[in-house]
Scaffold this active site. Sequence first.
Site, PDB file in Angstrom:
ATOM      1  N   ARG A   1       5.394 -16.991 -65.839  1.00  0.00           N
ATOM      2  CA  ARG A   1       6.291 -15.891 -66.205  1.00  0.00           C
ATOM      3  C   ARG A   1       7.730 -16.408 -66.290  1.00  0.00           C
ATOM      4  O   ARG A   1       8.311 -16.824 -65.308  1.00  0.00           O
ATOM      5  CB  ARG A   1       6.209 -14.807 -65.132  1.00  0.00           C
TER       6      ARG A   1
ATOM      7  N   HIS B   1      15.174 -13.847 -53.414  1.00  0.00           N
ATOM      8  CA  HIS B   1      14.982 -13.778 -54.867  1.00  0.00           C
ATOM      9  C   HIS B   1      15.032 -15.187 -55.422  1.00  0.00           C
ATOM     10  O   HIS B   1      15.940 -15.961 -55.071  1.00  0.00           O
ATOM     11  CB  HIS B   1      16.070 -12.925 -55.533  1.00  0.00           C
TER      12      HIS B   1
ATOM     13  N   ASN C   1      10.277 -10.714 -50.903  1.00  0.00           N
ATOM     14  CA  ASN C   1      10.810 -10.683 -52.259  1.00  0.00           C
ATOM     15  C   ASN C   1      10.210  -9.436 -52.908  1.00  0.00           C
ATOM     16  O   ASN C   1       9.072  -9.467 -53.389  1.00  0.00           O
ATOM     17  CB  ASN C   1      10.419 -11.930 -53.053  1.00  0.00           C
TER      18      ASN C   1
ATOM     19  N   PRO D   1       5.865  -6.878 -57.274  1.00  0.00           N
ATOM     20  CA  PRO D   1       5.171  -6.892 -58.557  1.00  0.00           C
ATOM     21  C   PRO D   1       5.540  -8.064 -59.458  1.00  0.00           C
ATOM     22  O   PRO D   1       6.697  -8.477 -59.517  1.00  0.00           O
ATOM     23  CB  PRO D   1       5.591  -5.568 -59.207  1.00  0.00           C
TER      24      PRO D   1
ATOM     25  N   ALA E   1      10.960  -6.256 -58.621  1.00  0.00           N
ATOM     26  CA  ALA E   1      11.649  -5.119 -59.248  1.00  0.00           C
ATOM     27  C   ALA E   1      11.886  -3.961 -58.286  1.00  0.00           C
ATOM     28  O   ALA E   1      12.854  -3.203 -58.440  1.00  0.00           O
ATOM     29  CB  ALA E   1      10.856  -4.640 -60.459  1.00  0.00           C
TER      30      ALA E   1
HETATM   31  C1  DQA Z   1      13.219 -11.313 -58.526  1.00  0.00           C
HETATM   32  C2  DQA Z   1      14.403 -10.655 -59.258  1.00  0.00           C
HETATM   33  C3  DQA Z   1      14.055  -9.231 -59.658  1.00  0.00           C
HETATM   34  O1  DQA Z   1      15.165  -8.638 -60.338  1.00  0.00           O
HETATM   35  C4  DQA Z   1      12.862  -9.243 -60.601  1.00  0.00           C
HETATM   36  O2  DQA Z   1      12.495  -7.909 -60.917  1.00  0.00           O
HETATM   37  C5  DQA Z   1      11.716 -10.015 -60.096  1.00  0.00           C
HETATM   38  C6  DQA Z   1      11.951 -11.261 -59.364  1.00  0.00           C
HETATM   39  C7  DQA Z   1      13.494 -12.789 -58.206  1.00  0.00           C
HETATM   40  O3  DQA Z   1      12.762 -13.338 -57.386  1.00  0.00           O
HETATM   41  O4  DQA Z   1      14.399 -13.412 -58.779  1.00  0.00           O
HETATM   42  O5  DQA Z   1      10.570  -9.688 -60.360  1.00  0.00           O
HETATM   43  O6  DQA Z   1      13.009 -10.631 -57.306  1.00  0.00           O
END
Ligand code: DQA
Length: 149
Positions: A22, A104, A78, A14, A81
């Site tokens: 973002r 991530h 990835n 998401p 959340a």
């Molecule tokens: C994320 C890190 C997660 O904590 C966050 O909710 C994301 C992106 C990252 O790519 O750094 O949406 O997965």
Amino acid sequence: MTASRRPIYVLNGPNLNLLGTRRPEVYGTTTLADIEEAVRARAAAGGWDVVFHQSNHEGVLVDRIQEARTAAAAIVINPAAFTHYSIAIHDALEAAELPVVEVHLSNVHRREPFRHTSYVSLQADAVIAGAGAFGYELAVEHLLRTLEG
Ligand code: DQA
């Protein structure tokens, strides 16, 4: 490339559709379309196809992981959340029995404590965090080596 080679699935959770706009100070200015292009190029250089998908819905990601179970050679994910609380994604990855690389963009371990827990890491062969968009390319690179090794 052998015709029978299954693709690498690259799955995104998401809000990753908003990459580029973002919180660029955290996630960078690269868009998900840019990431897809880079990942496809890197995989293609090694003779691998990519199925690239993003969803804001947990069940859709579970469906794609279940599909990968028989259709994919490996999964890069990835989960965004969902990383931090989705037992459903954990279980789907467990059932897939495929090589998994968790990516991530940000270094989740340097952020809020709730981001320090990952249900997905329990099912991941490798975890890449904090390398930004390049982390996806690193994930594919790692898989190319392990799949061909
Ligand atoms: C994320 C890190 C997660 O904590 C966050 O909710 C994301 C992106 C990252 O790519 O750094 O949406 O997965």
